[in-house]
Design an enzyme around this catalytic site. Structure first.
Site, PDB file in Angstrom:
ATOM      1  N   ASP A  31      17.481 -26.395 -34.940  1.00  0.00           N
ATOM      2  CA  ASP A  31      17.037 -25.875 -36.238  1.00  0.00           C
ATOM      3  C   ASP A  31      15.528 -26.008 -36.404  1.00  0.00           C
ATOM      4  O   ASP A  31      14.885 -25.144 -37.002  1.00  0.00           O
ATOM      5  CB  ASP A  31      17.751 -26.623 -37.371  1.00  0.00           C
ATOM      6  CG  ASP A  31      19.257 -26.565 -37.226  1.00  0.00           C
ATOM      7  OD1 ASP A  31      19.795 -25.444 -37.217  1.00  0.00           O
ATOM      8  OD2 ASP A  31      19.894 -27.616 -37.084  1.00  0.00           O
TER       9      ASP A  31
ATOM     10  N   ASN B 112      20.611 -17.590 -42.416  1.00  0.00           N
ATOM     11  CA  ASN B 112      21.981 -17.254 -42.023  1.00  0.00           C
ATOM     12  C   ASN B 112      22.970 -17.860 -43.015  1.00  0.00           C
ATOM     13  O   ASN B 112      22.675 -18.854 -43.646  1.00  0.00           O
ATOM     14  CB  ASN B 112      22.280 -17.835 -40.626  1.00  0.00           C
ATOM     15  CG  ASN B 112      21.566 -17.081 -39.531  1.00  0.00           C
ATOM     16  OD1 ASN B 112      21.535 -15.861 -39.536  1.00  0.00           O
ATOM     17  ND2 ASN B 112      20.977 -17.813 -38.597  1.00  0.00           N
TER      18      ASN B 112
END
Length: 590
Positions: free
Chosen positions: A305, A446
């Protein structure tokens, strides 16, 4: 034994009374049918995969592709229909089956069932139809799968380590049947995509990531281990759901959490060695940065991430320079979102510009502005900021609205990592278009529902001038008679090849220069044909070749920095990467 019978020509056999059988059925040799519920039984199993057992072993099962000779040699006669078909025919059958489902989650469930039934066929289908199936096995569908993981859970795909296992984590790791693990993807489920705390149901993320490690990066599936660390959940809906599969209490924090994670990291290294790659996935900001900082000097750790997203976005920006001209140092960047992804991308951009211009990183950071939930990150807010946001607090008056930030800062690049859908409004996009001939707009959150804007909105509101990419896939867009192909800044471009590069070189630590090498390698794979279509990322159809080039670049940099342990260095790293990649074609059995 009862009524032992002995004949001169036969061995001793046990005559178990017919009362243990029903209507002349098979005798109950182990007494299982006669046992009452409170009696203990031993779960007997054969040790050699043959016959019925072989057909239920996903690592070796080939279904109707078993040859006539194999059926004879492995006691499969009668257990399969008589037809023998090729793996390619099986792939056609499977993709037709999956296409019959209209609901993405049904397709996901069908693919996961295939993985549990026939591993090589699963990967062959995924590789041969990667662009079609990537959104099914990963984002955006995996988000919904995690939300409903309790109801679709079939059998374990990985290891679950909860607070119940505290003090016994090394034993738990040894329960996993595979011994030669090379990469672990681990989550604690606190920040799954843009969906928040899904607790134990976050297992869908490590499972999906590792499927891509194999399909896209060629890392052998037997060397991949998905792990979910369950410390509870703060999701009230899950705590009250009888189908929830995790611990039903609020999240452990502080010392209790840190001690469990530390025991896990020590156990991983003790069990698998110095070169085991641990990829942190979907941890909340406060834990993600702390874990990466704490273990990056003692373990081979990578946070997708923070670092993977940064690397793939940087690659897209480097590629976009071919369309807009100039260098990265000529641009001004504005982020909506200042969490793991936003600050990670910002830092890697700053490092790349610093490397190219020899300017200090602190100086370069002044070209990069971040907006969080309270507005523009500025110096006057510095005391109240989390530590990872402080480097981005620049001199400026406070601004709370994104549109005002765009109008005042006049960025050339707008990047969304907020996890908040529809935040790039028409006014914001139009302001970007009025300030730039070719505004670069990256809506990266997302799943699709959380994207800051759609591809159609970006192209329409900029009169077709935007250079656009998103985190989740969007269909092609037609505007003013021209068809635009929106790119996807998907981490799947980077982490499989990055991981392969670390593994094949025996690298022991992740250095920022390895991330820069991965970005540059990905950007170099964008062709003129891709640029002509407005793409800043190459198509996924060639992803295994792209991953091999990324792996080679990462390995080369690791050797240069003295971080690689596999010696001597292979002469042709691209060919060596390709030779290391797992291929899912069936093997012949003797």
């Amino acid at each position: 034994m009862e009524n032992e019978i002995k004949n001169d020509d036969s061995p001793v056999v046990a005559d178990i009374h017919g009362s243990a059988t029903i209507a002349g059925g098979v005798q109950d040799v182990y007494g299982e049918d006669r046992a009452t519920e409170d009696q203990l039984l031993t779960p007997w199993s054969t040790s050699v995969a043959s016959g019925y057992t072989l057909l239920r072993d996903p690592h070796y099962n080939k279904g109707l592709a078993f040859t006539e000779e194999e059926r004879d040699a492995h006691y499969l006669r009668g257990l399969l229909p008589p037809t023998v078909i090729s793996q390619d025919t099986q792939v056609k059958k499977q993709i037709q089956l999956i296409r019959q489902y209209q609901v993405p989650l049904q397709k996901y469930t069908a693919m996961m069932a295939l993985q549990l039934r026939n591993e090589r066929l699963f990967y062959k289908v995924l590789i041969d139809h990667v662009e079609e199936l990537l959104p099914v096995v990963y984002t955006p569908t995996v988000g919904e799968a995690c939300q409903k993981y309790g109801s679709i859970f079939m059998r374990p795909h990985g290891l679950y380590i909860s607070l119940k296992e505290k003090g016994k984590i090394l034993e738990v790791l040894r329960n996993w049947p595979e011994r030669r693990i090379q990469v672990i993807v681990v989550t604690d489920g606190e920040r799954i995509l843009g969906l928040g705390d899904l607790g134990c149901q976050g297992m869908g993320i490590p499972v999906g990531k590792l499927a891509l490690y194999t399909a896209l990066g060629g890392v052998r599936p037997s060397s991949c281990l998905p792990i979910t660390i369950d410390v509870g959940t703060n999701n009230e809906k899950l705590l009250n759901d009888e189908l929830y599969i995790g611990l039903k209490h609020r999240r452990a924090t502080g010392k209790e959490y840190a001690e469990l994670l530390n025991e896990f990291m020590i156990a991983v290294k003790k069990n698998y060695g110095e070169k085991i790659l641990v990829q942190f996935e979907d941890f909340a900001n406060h834990n993600a940065f702390d874990l990466l900082e704490k273990y990056r000097s003692t373990h081979l750790v990578f946070n997708d991430d923070i670092q993977g997203t940064a690397s793939v976005v940087l690659a897209g920006l480097v590629a976009a320079l071919k369309l807009v001209g100039g260098s990265l140092a000529d641009h001004k960047f504005l982020f909506l979102g200042a969490g793991e992804a936003g600050t990670g991308i910002a830092e890697l951009i700053a490092l790349e510009i610093s490397k190219r211009t020899s300017l200090p990183v602190d100086e370069v950071r002044k070209k990069i502005w971040l907006v969080d939930s309270k507005g523009l990150i500025v110096s006057s807010r510095k005391e109240s900021l989390q530590h990872f946001k402080k480097p981005w607090a620049h001199e400026h008056e406070p601004v709370t609205q994104l549109l005002d930030c765009v109008n005042q800062i006049k960025p050339t690049v707008l990047i969304g990592t907020s996890g908040q859908g529809k935040t790039f409004t028409k006014e914001v996009i139009e302001s970007m278009a009025s300030n730039n001939e070719k505004p670069i707009i990256l809506a990266l959150s997302n799943p699709t529902s959380q994207s800051e804007c759609t591809a159609e909105e970006a192209y329409t509101w900029t009169q077709g001038r935007a250079i656009f990419a998103s985190g989740s896939p969007f269909s092609e867009v037609e505007y003013a008679g021209k068809v635009f192909l929106p790119g996807q800044a998907n981490n799947a471009y980077i982490f499989p090849g990055f991981g392969l590069g670390l593994i094949m070189s025996g690298t022991i630590r992740v250095h920022d220069d390895l991330l820069l090498a991965a970005s540059e390698a990905l950007a170099s794979q964008v062709t003129q044909e891709n640029y002509d279509n407005g793409l800043i990322f190459p198509p996924f159809t060639n992803i295994r070749k792209i991953s091999a080039h990324i792996a080679a670049s990462v390995a080369a940099k690791a050797y240069e920095l003295g971080l690689a342990t596999r010696l001597p260095q292979p002469k042709d790293l691209v060919k060596f990467a390709e030779s290391c990649m797992y291929t899912p074609t069936y093997r012949n059995y003797r």
